[in-house]
Design a protein around this motif. Structure first.
Motif, PDB file in Angstrom:
ATOM      1  N   MET A  88       0.852  -1.186   0.000  1.00 42.61           N
ATOM      2  CA  MET A  88       0.000   0.000   0.000  1.00 42.61           C
ATOM      3  C   MET A  88       0.889   1.238   0.000  1.00 42.61           C
ATOM      4  SD  MET A  88      -1.334   2.703   1.991  1.00 42.61           S
ATOM      5  CE  MET A  88      -0.798   2.272   3.616  1.00 42.61           C
ATOM      6  N   ARG A  89       0.511   2.204  -0.819  1.00 39.10           N
ATOM      7  CA  ARG A  89       1.187   3.499  -0.801  1.00 39.10           C
ATOM      8  C   ARG A  89       0.156   4.561  -1.132  1.00 39.10           C
ATOM      9  NH1 ARG A  89       5.210   3.133  -4.544  1.00 39.10           N
ATOM     10  NH2 ARG A  89       6.559   2.244  -2.971  1.00 39.10           N
ATOM     11  N   GLN A  90       0.127   5.617  -0.323  1.00 36.05           N
ATOM     12  CA  GLN A  90      -0.754   6.757  -0.569  1.00 36.05           C
ATOM     13  C   GLN A  90       0.087   8.015  -0.516  1.00 36.05           C
ATOM     14  OE1 GLN A  90      -3.629   6.506   2.575  1.00 36.05           O
ATOM     15  NE2 GLN A  90      -4.947   5.125   1.430  1.00 36.05           N
ATOM     16  N   ILE A  91      -0.158   8.891  -1.475  1.00 31.64           N
ATOM     17  CA  ILE A  91       0.547  10.170  -1.508  1.00 31.64           C
ATOM     18  C   ILE A  91      -0.489  11.268  -1.711  1.00 31.64           C
ATOM     19  CG2 ILE A  91       2.238  11.607  -2.703  1.00 31.64           C
ATOM     20  CD1 ILE A  91       3.593   8.963  -3.585  1.00 31.64           C
ATOM     21  N   LEU A  92      -0.427  12.265  -0.863  1.00 30.25           N
ATOM     22  CA  LEU A  92      -1.259  13.460  -1.003  1.00 30.25           C
ATOM     23  C   LEU A  92      -0.312  14.592  -1.370  1.00 30.25           C
ATOM     24  CD1 LEU A  92      -4.018  14.948  -0.582  1.00 30.25           C
ATOM     25  CD2 LEU A  92      -3.195  15.443   1.726  1.00 30.25           C
ATOM     26  N   ALA A  93      -0.536  15.213  -2.527  1.00 30.60           N
ATOM     27  CA  ALA A  93       0.315  16.312  -2.990  1.00 30.60           C
ATOM     28  C   ALA A  93      -0.480  17.604  -2.942  1.00 30.60           C
ATOM     29  CB  ALA A  93       0.802  16.040  -4.408  1.00 30.60           C
ATOM     30  N   VAL A  94       0.037  18.581  -2.216  1.00 30.77           N
ATOM     31  CA  VAL A  94      -0.599  19.897  -2.122  1.00 30.77           C
ATOM     32  C   VAL A  94       0.330  20.894  -2.803  1.00 30.77           C
ATOM     33  CG1 VAL A  94      -1.521  21.671  -0.585  1.00 30.77           C
ATOM     34  CG2 VAL A  94      -1.660  19.258   0.083  1.00 30.77           C
TER      35      VAL A  94
END
Length: 116
Positions: A88-94
């Protein structure tokens, strides 16, 4: 009769140890803010300071190009001595614009990555 019990105890112990050795070792790293918190961040309104107040400190930020903050979380699973697999990998880019306000919010998953 006693030797039969000893042999049975050894067999059961060996079976339990073998089963325990097959269990994966999970390693979870990083932090992704809750969807409710992310929903409070408004494009064109929030600044770096308000984003940090709402979401916390990012895992990383872009060193070159557009100012982007990354919140990254991943989970690896490993069996015995084998190489770990990322499950699992999650990335949130702002991304921020030139005046320091949020320009865009993007989410990425394991399926978005490329092996190099």
């Amino acid at each position: 009769m006693a030797s039969f019990r000893s042999a049975a105890l050894i067999a059961v112990s060996a079976a339990l140890l073998t089963t325990a050795a097959c269990a994966p070792i999970r390693n979870v790293r990083g932090y992704i803010p809750d969807n409710e918190k992310v929903a409070t961040v408004k494009v064109g309104e929030d600044t770096r300071d308000t984003v940090q107040d709402k979401l916390g400190t990012p895992s990383s930020s872009a060193a070159f190009g557009d100012p982007i903050w990354y919140y990254i979380s991943s989970e690896d699973e490993r069996y015995a001595f084998f190489q770990p697999d990322t499950t699992m990998r999650q990335i949130l880019a702002v991304q921020f614009n030139d005046d320091g306000k949020v320009a865009e919010i993007r989410k990425y998953g394991l399926e978005d990555g490329k092996v190099i």
